[in-house]
Structures are given as C-alpha cells and as structure tokens.
Design a protein around this motif. Sequence first.
Motif, PDB file in Angstrom:
ATOM      1  N   VAL A 139       1.013   1.904 -19.969  1.00 37.46           N
ATOM      2  CA  VAL A 139      -0.383   1.601 -20.419  1.00 37.46           C
ATOM      3  C   VAL A 139      -1.365   2.042 -19.180  1.00 37.46           C
ATOM      4  CG1 VAL A 139      -1.945  -0.304 -20.083  1.00 37.46           C
ATOM      5  CG2 VAL A 139       0.371  -0.692 -21.242  1.00 37.46           C
ATOM      6  N   ALA A 140      -0.857   1.973 -17.965  1.00 40.31           N
ATOM      7  CA  ALA A 140      -1.885   2.460 -16.851  1.00 40.31           C
ATOM      8  C   ALA A 140      -1.051   2.716 -15.547  1.00 40.31           C
ATOM      9  CB  ALA A 140      -3.151   1.736 -16.630  1.00 40.31           C
ATOM     10  N   ALA A 141      -1.361   3.425 -14.656  1.00 37.31           N
ATOM     11  CA  ALA A 141      -0.897   3.462 -13.412  1.00 37.31           C
ATOM     12  C   ALA A 141      -2.084   3.815 -12.298  1.00 37.31           C
ATOM     13  CB  ALA A 141       0.171   4.427 -13.221  1.00 37.31           C
ATOM     14  N   ILE A 142      -1.837   3.723 -11.293  1.00 39.37           N
ATOM     15  CA  ILE A 142      -2.764   3.824 -10.284  1.00 39.37           C
ATOM     16  C   ILE A 142      -1.989   4.046  -8.765  1.00 39.37           C
ATOM     17  CG2 ILE A 142      -2.838   1.252  -9.258  1.00 39.37           C
ATOM     18  CD1 ILE A 142      -5.774   1.645  -8.791  1.00 39.37           C
ATOM     19  N   SER A 143      -2.416   4.943  -8.186  1.00 38.42           N
ATOM     20  CA  SER A 143      -1.825   5.588  -6.939  1.00 38.42           C
ATOM     21  C   SER A 143      -1.754   4.536  -5.709  1.00 38.42           C
ATOM     22  CB  SER A 143      -2.468   6.811  -6.354  1.00 38.42           C
ATOM     23  OG  SER A 143      -3.803   6.661  -6.148  1.00 38.42           O
ATOM     24  N   PHE A 144      -1.204   4.662  -4.770  1.00 35.53           N
ATOM     25  CA  PHE A 144      -0.883   3.794  -3.503  1.00 35.53           C
ATOM     26  C   PHE A 144      -2.265   3.431  -2.798  1.00 35.53           C
ATOM     27  CE2 PHE A 144      -1.393   6.703  -0.088  1.00 35.53           C
ATOM     28  CZ  PHE A 144      -0.971   7.755  -0.506  1.00 35.53           C
ATOM     29  N   SER A 145      -3.312   4.458  -2.881  1.00 40.90           N
ATOM     30  CA  SER A 145      -4.524   4.250  -2.022  1.00 40.90           C
ATOM     31  C   SER A 145      -5.637   3.933  -3.237  1.00 40.90           C
ATOM     32  CB  SER A 145      -4.923   5.648  -1.553  1.00 40.90           C
ATOM     33  OG  SER A 145      -5.081   6.494  -2.454  1.00 40.90           O
ATOM     34  N   GLY A 146      -5.056   3.894  -4.439  1.00 40.99           N
ATOM     35  CA  GLY A 146      -6.103   3.604  -5.542  1.00 40.99           C
ATOM     36  C   GLY A 146      -6.942   4.688  -6.093  1.00 40.99           C
ATOM     37  N   GLY A 147      -6.869   6.023  -5.391  1.00 44.47           N
ATOM     38  CA  GLY A 147      -7.845   7.123  -5.714  1.00 44.47           C
ATOM     39  C   GLY A 147      -7.511   8.023  -6.772  1.00 44.47           C
ATOM     40  N   SER A 148      -6.335   7.537  -7.473  1.00 50.25           N
ATOM     41  CA  SER A 148      -5.832   8.358  -8.705  1.00 50.25           C
ATOM     42  C   SER A 148      -5.380   7.222  -9.771  1.00 50.25           C
ATOM     43  CB  SER A 148      -4.495   9.190  -8.504  1.00 50.25           C
ATOM     44  OG  SER A 148      -5.072  10.299  -7.591  1.00 50.25           O
ATOM     45  N   SER A 186       0.713  -1.215  -0.079  1.00 54.79           N
ATOM     46  CA  SER A 186      -0.040  -0.059  -0.214  1.00 54.79           C
ATOM     47  C   SER A 186       0.640   1.248  -0.023  1.00 54.79           C
ATOM     48  CB  SER A 186      -0.859  -0.029   1.355  1.00 54.79           C
ATOM     49  OG  SER A 186      -0.240  -0.126   2.332  1.00 54.79           O
ATOM     50  N   SER A 187       2.199   1.168   0.162  1.00 57.61           N
ATOM     51  CA  SER A 187       3.013   2.435   0.143  1.00 57.61           C
ATOM     52  C   SER A 187       3.497   2.615  -1.506  1.00 57.61           C
ATOM     53  CB  SER A 187       4.380   1.957   0.951  1.00 57.61           C
ATOM     54  OG  SER A 187       4.006   1.767   2.336  1.00 57.61           O
ATOM     55  N   TYR A 188       3.082   1.883  -2.232  1.00 55.87           N
ATOM     56  CA  TYR A 188       3.606   2.007  -3.695  1.00 55.87           C
ATOM     57  C   TYR A 188       2.610   2.213  -4.620  1.00 55.87           C
ATOM     58  CZ  TYR A 188       7.854  -0.440  -2.125  1.00 55.87           C
ATOM     59  OH  TYR A 188       9.028  -0.559  -1.295  1.00 55.87           O
ATOM     60  N   GLY A 189       3.042   3.322  -5.656  1.00 55.71           N
ATOM     61  CA  GLY A 189       2.043   3.245  -6.820  1.00 55.71           C
ATOM     62  C   GLY A 189       2.549   2.220  -7.700  1.00 55.71           C
ATOM     63  N   MET A 190       1.392   1.807  -8.569  1.00 58.75           N
ATOM     64  CA  MET A 190       1.552   0.553  -9.175  1.00 58.75           C
ATOM     65  C   MET A 190       1.497   0.950 -10.780  1.00 58.75           C
ATOM     66  SD  MET A 190       2.646  -1.706  -7.329  1.00 58.75           S
ATOM     67  CE  MET A 190       2.710  -3.054  -8.478  1.00 58.75           C
ATOM     68  N   GLY A 191       2.208   0.329 -11.516  1.00 58.08           N
ATOM     69  CA  GLY A 191       1.882   0.637 -13.245  1.00 58.08           C
ATOM     70  C   GLY A 191       2.019  -0.668 -14.009  1.00 58.08           C
ATOM     71  N   TRP A 192       1.236  -0.306 -15.196  1.00 53.04           N
ATOM     72  CA  TRP A 192       1.195  -1.455 -16.094  1.00 53.04           C
ATOM     73  C   TRP A 192       2.094  -0.739 -17.297  1.00 53.04           C
ATOM     74  CZ3 TRP A 192       0.445  -6.592 -15.567  1.00 53.04           C
ATOM     75  CH2 TRP A 192      -0.250  -7.024 -14.542  1.00 53.04           C
ATOM     76  N   PHE A 193       2.963  -1.634 -17.900  1.00 53.48           N
ATOM     77  CA  PHE A 193       3.588  -1.600 -19.118  1.00 53.48           C
ATOM     78  C   PHE A 193       3.453  -2.398 -20.193  1.00 53.48           C
ATOM     79  CE2 PHE A 193       5.945   2.557 -18.036  1.00 53.48           C
ATOM     80  CZ  PHE A 193       5.637   2.494 -16.621  1.00 53.48           C
ATOM     81  N   ARG A 194       3.812  -2.101 -21.217  1.00 57.32           N
ATOM     82  CA  ARG A 194       3.866  -3.360 -22.303  1.00 57.32           C
ATOM     83  C   ARG A 194       4.766  -3.270 -23.183  1.00 57.32           C
ATOM     84  NH1 ARG A 194      -2.228  -2.437 -25.293  1.00 57.32           N
ATOM     85  NH2 ARG A 194      -1.241  -0.426 -26.616  1.00 57.32           N
ATOM     86  N   GLN A 195       5.362  -4.358 -23.935  1.00 55.23           N
ATOM     87  CA  GLN A 195       6.229  -4.203 -24.894  1.00 55.23           C
ATOM     88  C   GLN A 195       5.980  -5.093 -25.945  1.00 55.23           C
ATOM     89  OE1 GLN A 195      10.361  -4.707 -23.370  1.00 55.23           O
ATOM     90  NE2 GLN A 195      11.300  -3.692 -25.494  1.00 55.23           N
ATOM     91  N   ALA A 196       5.648  -4.777 -27.224  1.00 59.84           N
ATOM     92  CA  ALA A 196       5.409  -5.518 -28.241  1.00 59.84           C
ATOM     93  C   ALA A 196       6.892  -5.907 -28.987  1.00 59.84           C
ATOM     94  CB  ALA A 196       4.477  -4.987 -29.308  1.00 59.84           C
ATOM     95  N   PRO A 197       7.015  -7.001 -29.727  1.00 58.98           N
ATOM     96  CA  PRO A 197       8.154  -7.361 -30.393  1.00 58.98           C
ATOM     97  C   PRO A 197       8.934  -6.030 -31.511  1.00 58.98           C
ATOM     98  CG  PRO A 197       6.729  -9.256 -30.527  1.00 58.98           C
ATOM     99  CD  PRO A 197       5.880  -7.868 -29.869  1.00 58.98           C
ATOM    100  N   GLY A 198      10.006  -5.809 -31.215  1.00 63.85           N
ATOM    101  CA  GLY A 198      10.649  -4.645 -31.929  1.00 63.85           C
ATOM    102  C   GLY A 198      10.166  -3.345 -31.671  1.00 63.85           C
ATOM    103  N   LYS A 199       9.331  -3.297 -30.535  1.00 64.08           N
ATOM    104  CA  LYS A 199       9.148  -1.973 -29.971  1.00 64.08           C
ATOM    105  C   LYS A 199       9.353  -1.474 -28.622  1.00 64.08           C
ATOM    106  CE  LYS A 199       4.878  -1.602 -32.778  1.00 64.08           C
ATOM    107  NZ  LYS A 199       3.379  -1.139 -32.860  1.00 64.08           N
ATOM    108  N   GLU A 200       9.611  -0.593 -28.324  1.00 65.04           N
ATOM    109  CA  GLU A 200      10.036  -0.023 -27.003  1.00 65.04           C
ATOM    110  C   GLU A 200       8.954  -0.384 -26.122  1.00 65.04           C
ATOM    111  OE1 GLU A 200      13.153   3.534 -27.932  1.00 65.04           O
ATOM    112  OE2 GLU A 200      11.250   4.173 -26.832  1.00 65.04           O
ATOM    113  N   ARG A 201       9.320  -0.505 -24.785  1.00 59.92           N
ATOM    114  CA  ARG A 201       8.261  -0.674 -23.623  1.00 59.92           C
ATOM    115  C   ARG A 201       7.405   0.409 -23.606  1.00 59.92           C
ATOM    116  NH1 ARG A 201      10.180  -3.560 -18.386  1.00 59.92           N
ATOM    117  NH2 ARG A 201      10.803  -4.858 -19.949  1.00 59.92           N
ATOM    118  N   GLU A 202       6.143   0.429 -23.454  1.00 64.02           N
ATOM    119  CA  GLU A 202       5.220   1.721 -23.462  1.00 64.02           C
ATOM    120  C   GLU A 202       4.325   1.790 -22.260  1.00 64.02           C
ATOM    121  OE1 GLU A 202       2.224   2.192 -26.351  1.00 64.02           O
ATOM    122  OE2 GLU A 202       1.622   0.020 -26.417  1.00 64.02           O
TER     123      GLU A 202
END
Length: 123
Positions: free
Chosen positions: A47-56, A29-45
């Motif tokens: 996707v989405a992120a959420i604050s530690f509380s889930g409020g943002s 609960s002290s960490y913001g969390m993010g999702w990233f993705r990487q397709a073949p031959g492309k840079e990691r991009e």
Amino acid sequence: VQLQASGGGLVQVGASHSVFCAASGGTFSSYGMGWFRQAPGKEREFVAAISFSGGSTRYSDSVKGRFTISRDNAKNTVYLQTNSLKPEDTAVYYCAATPRGLVPAFPALYDYWGQGTQVTVSS
C-alpha cells in the motif's frame, strides 16, 4: 520490534479513515515502515511505505493521491490516512518494519509485522 496496528473499522464509501501502528522494543527511527493489505482470497499487496526519517514515501498506484503515510518518531507510531475510500479498499491492513534504508514494496524485505487491523468499506 513489536508492532501493533489499530484503528480499523466499518466506514462508508467516500469517507476518510485513519489507521495507525505503534512500535515498541526497538529504535523506531532506524526502521523504514510500510503498510500492506490483504483482502479475502487475495495475496497481500503493498500500500505505502515511508523511510526512517519520513523524508521519502512510496505508494501503490491504487492508492496514490488518496492515501497518505506519515510517521512520528517521537511517538514510535506510523499512520495511514485514507481518503475517498472505495469498496475495493476493504482488507486487513498490516504494518511492517524494515531495517533497510529504502522504501521497499516487497513484503519479503520487511522483517517485522503487526497483527493487522480490519477496514471494511460499505456501500
């Protein structure tokens, strides 16, 4: 913090699918969390992120309105619900944790990364 992403698979165009990421070894609960993705031959991009509380939350333009990020701090887990999947959503999806209070989109601001889970959208 150790992160384990799971739930990837082969899905049809237009379908819905969920991936999730379980955390251990830290105070989730002290960490913001993010999702990233990487397709073949492309840079990691971002996707989405959420604050530690889930409020943002924050989404990339390419997934806004189709994907939803959420978290359950009691279960030390972050989720990514994906809807209306497109072939261009095919990628390895990574979860990441940041001790920063915001919901950053830059990979360099995340300190911990999971190993990734493959999502393949088939037409």
